[in-house]
Design a protein around this motif. Structure first.
Motif, PDB file in Angstrom:
ATOM      1  N   TYR A  13       0.806  -1.229   0.000  1.00 21.34           N
ATOM      2  CA  TYR A  13       0.000   0.000   0.000  1.00 21.34           C
ATOM      3  C   TYR A  13       0.836   1.275   0.000  1.00 21.34           C
ATOM      4  CZ  TYR A  13      -4.253  -2.695   0.564  1.00 21.34           C
ATOM      5  OH  TYR A  13      -5.299  -3.557   0.343  1.00 21.34           O
ATOM      6  N   LEU A  22      -2.326   8.378   4.073  1.00 22.84           N
ATOM      7  CA  LEU A  22      -3.577   7.625   4.043  1.00 22.84           C
ATOM      8  C   LEU A  22      -4.267   7.670   5.401  1.00 22.84           C
ATOM      9  CD1 LEU A  22      -2.605   4.415   2.003  1.00 22.84           C
ATOM     10  CD2 LEU A  22      -4.137   6.236   1.270  1.00 22.84           C
ATOM     11  N   HIS A  25      -5.760  11.095   6.256  1.00 19.70           N
ATOM     12  CA  HIS A  25      -6.958  11.402   5.470  1.00 19.70           C
ATOM     13  C   HIS A  25      -8.142  10.515   5.861  1.00 19.70           C
ATOM     14  CE1 HIS A  25      -4.559  13.406   1.952  1.00 19.70           C
ATOM     15  NE2 HIS A  25      -4.540  14.107   3.085  1.00 19.70           N
ATOM     16  N   ASP A  27      -8.339   7.251   5.520  1.00 19.42           N
ATOM     17  CA  ASP A  27      -8.556   6.164   4.564  1.00 19.42           C
ATOM     18  C   ASP A  27      -8.294   4.785   5.153  1.00 19.42           C
ATOM     19  OD1 ASP A  27      -9.242   7.861   2.444  1.00 19.42           O
ATOM     20  OD2 ASP A  27      -7.139   8.226   1.956  1.00 19.42           O
ATOM     21  N   VAL A  51      -8.227  -0.440   3.856  1.00 21.15           N
ATOM     22  CA  VAL A  51      -7.819   0.810   3.218  1.00 21.15           C
ATOM     23  C   VAL A  51      -8.904   1.183   2.211  1.00 21.15           C
ATOM     24  CG1 VAL A  51      -6.081   1.970   1.799  1.00 21.15           C
ATOM     25  CG2 VAL A  51      -5.374   0.294   3.515  1.00 21.15           C
ATOM     26  N   ARG A  52      -9.549   2.316   2.467  1.00 14.40           N
ATOM     27  CA  ARG A  52     -10.671   2.783   1.629  1.00 14.40           C
ATOM     28  C   ARG A  52     -11.727   1.685   1.456  1.00 14.40           C
ATOM     29  NH1 ARG A  52      -6.268   4.899  -1.880  1.00 14.40           N
ATOM     30  NH2 ARG A  52      -5.909   7.067  -1.276  1.00 14.40           N
ATOM     31  N   GLY A  53     -11.973   0.968   2.532  1.00 12.49           N
ATOM     32  CA  GLY A  53     -13.000  -0.071   2.536  1.00 12.49           C
ATOM     33  C   GLY A  53     -12.525  -1.433   2.092  1.00 12.49           C
ATOM     34  N   GLU A  54     -11.309  -1.515   1.550  1.00 12.52           N
ATOM     35  CA  GLU A  54     -10.776  -2.801   1.080  1.00 12.52           C
ATOM     36  C   GLU A  54     -10.012  -3.478   2.222  1.00 12.52           C
ATOM     37  OE1 GLU A  54      -7.984  -4.534  -2.520  1.00 12.52           O
ATOM     38  OE2 GLU A  54      -7.521  -2.572  -1.679  1.00 12.52           O
TER      39      GLU A  54
END
Length: 235
Positions: A13, A22, A25, A27, A51-54
């Motif tokens: 990542y 990240l 922010h 995320d 990370v961002r929903g993943e």
């Protein structure tokens, strides 16, 4: 426990600086809650990091087989040529994979890559005598005593004595060669010692693990759990 920036970096990542951004922010989440501090420690086996929903699928060790094409260097980096790491997604460079042993630039076939140093050492250490099977296409007159000379242990041009090896003719001037050591350019030099010039060399197997023939040159796949032990087993 592991710092979240280390876990995410290992999983592809980004750099520590990128992961810090990240987190700032919002995320990155841990068990559904925003994590704004990239230094927070998590348990990869128990905590859900996303990370961002993943959801991040963390693996400590990776074991890959690659069908190495010709023209690619067996190294993690090279200033002049494409390397085997360049054939893989960035995730595997982030996880610090490295080749297990080496194949010459023009040699093709089975190459293992991992970030498990102990596993790699057990495969390449001479004391374990892990077998490697190659198919060599050659030019030159085949000596009548070829099998006997390989079985006795070829003496290379520089005087180095190789361990006994097996050679089997499968087509005209094409041979299957099994060695249990990995000296520099060994198969080519062994053939040269009996006046055979290798024009193409392909590694078919390491230990009891054979190259997946469905892999095109340059393609790779993860080893199944049951395959990880196979390079350490006999033929």
């Amino acid at each position: 426990m592991m710092r979240i920036d280390k876990l995410l970096g290992h999983s592809g990542y980004g750099t520590r600086r990128e992961i810090k951004v990240l987190c700032r922010h919002g995320d990155v989440t841990v068990n559904g809650a925003a994590c704004t501090d990239s230094g927070v420690k998590v348990n990869p086996a128990a905590d859900t990091v996303a990370v961002r929903g993943e959801v991040v699928q963390y693996r400590e060790f990776y074991y890959l087989m690659l069908n190495k094409p010709a023209g690619v260097v067996t190294a993690t980096e090279d200033k002049r040529s494409e390397t085997v790491l360049d054939l893989l997604p960035p995730l595997f460079r982030a996880a610090r994979l490295f080749p297990v042993g080496r194949l010459d630039k023009d040699t093709t076939g089975l190459l293992l890559l991992t970030n498990d140093g102990a596993w790699a050492h057990n495969i390449i250490t001479p004391k374990n005598s892990v077998t490697k099977v190659y198919v060599a296409e050659t030019e030159g007159d085949v000596p009548a005593d070829l099998n006997e000379r390989f079985a006795a242990g070829i003496i290379l041009a520089d005087g180095l004595q190789c361990l006994p090896a097996d050679i089997r003719q499968i087509r005209e001037n094409t041979f299957e060669i099994t060695v249990c050591e990995g000296k520099f350019h060994q198969v080519k030099r062994m053939c040269a010692a009996v006046d055979l010039h290798v024009t193409a060399l392909h590694r078919r197997s390491v230990g009891a693990l054979a190259l997946d023939e469905s892999l095109a040159p340059g393609a790779y796949r993860m080893l199944a759990d049951k395959e990880v032990i196979l390079p350490l087993l006999g033929q």
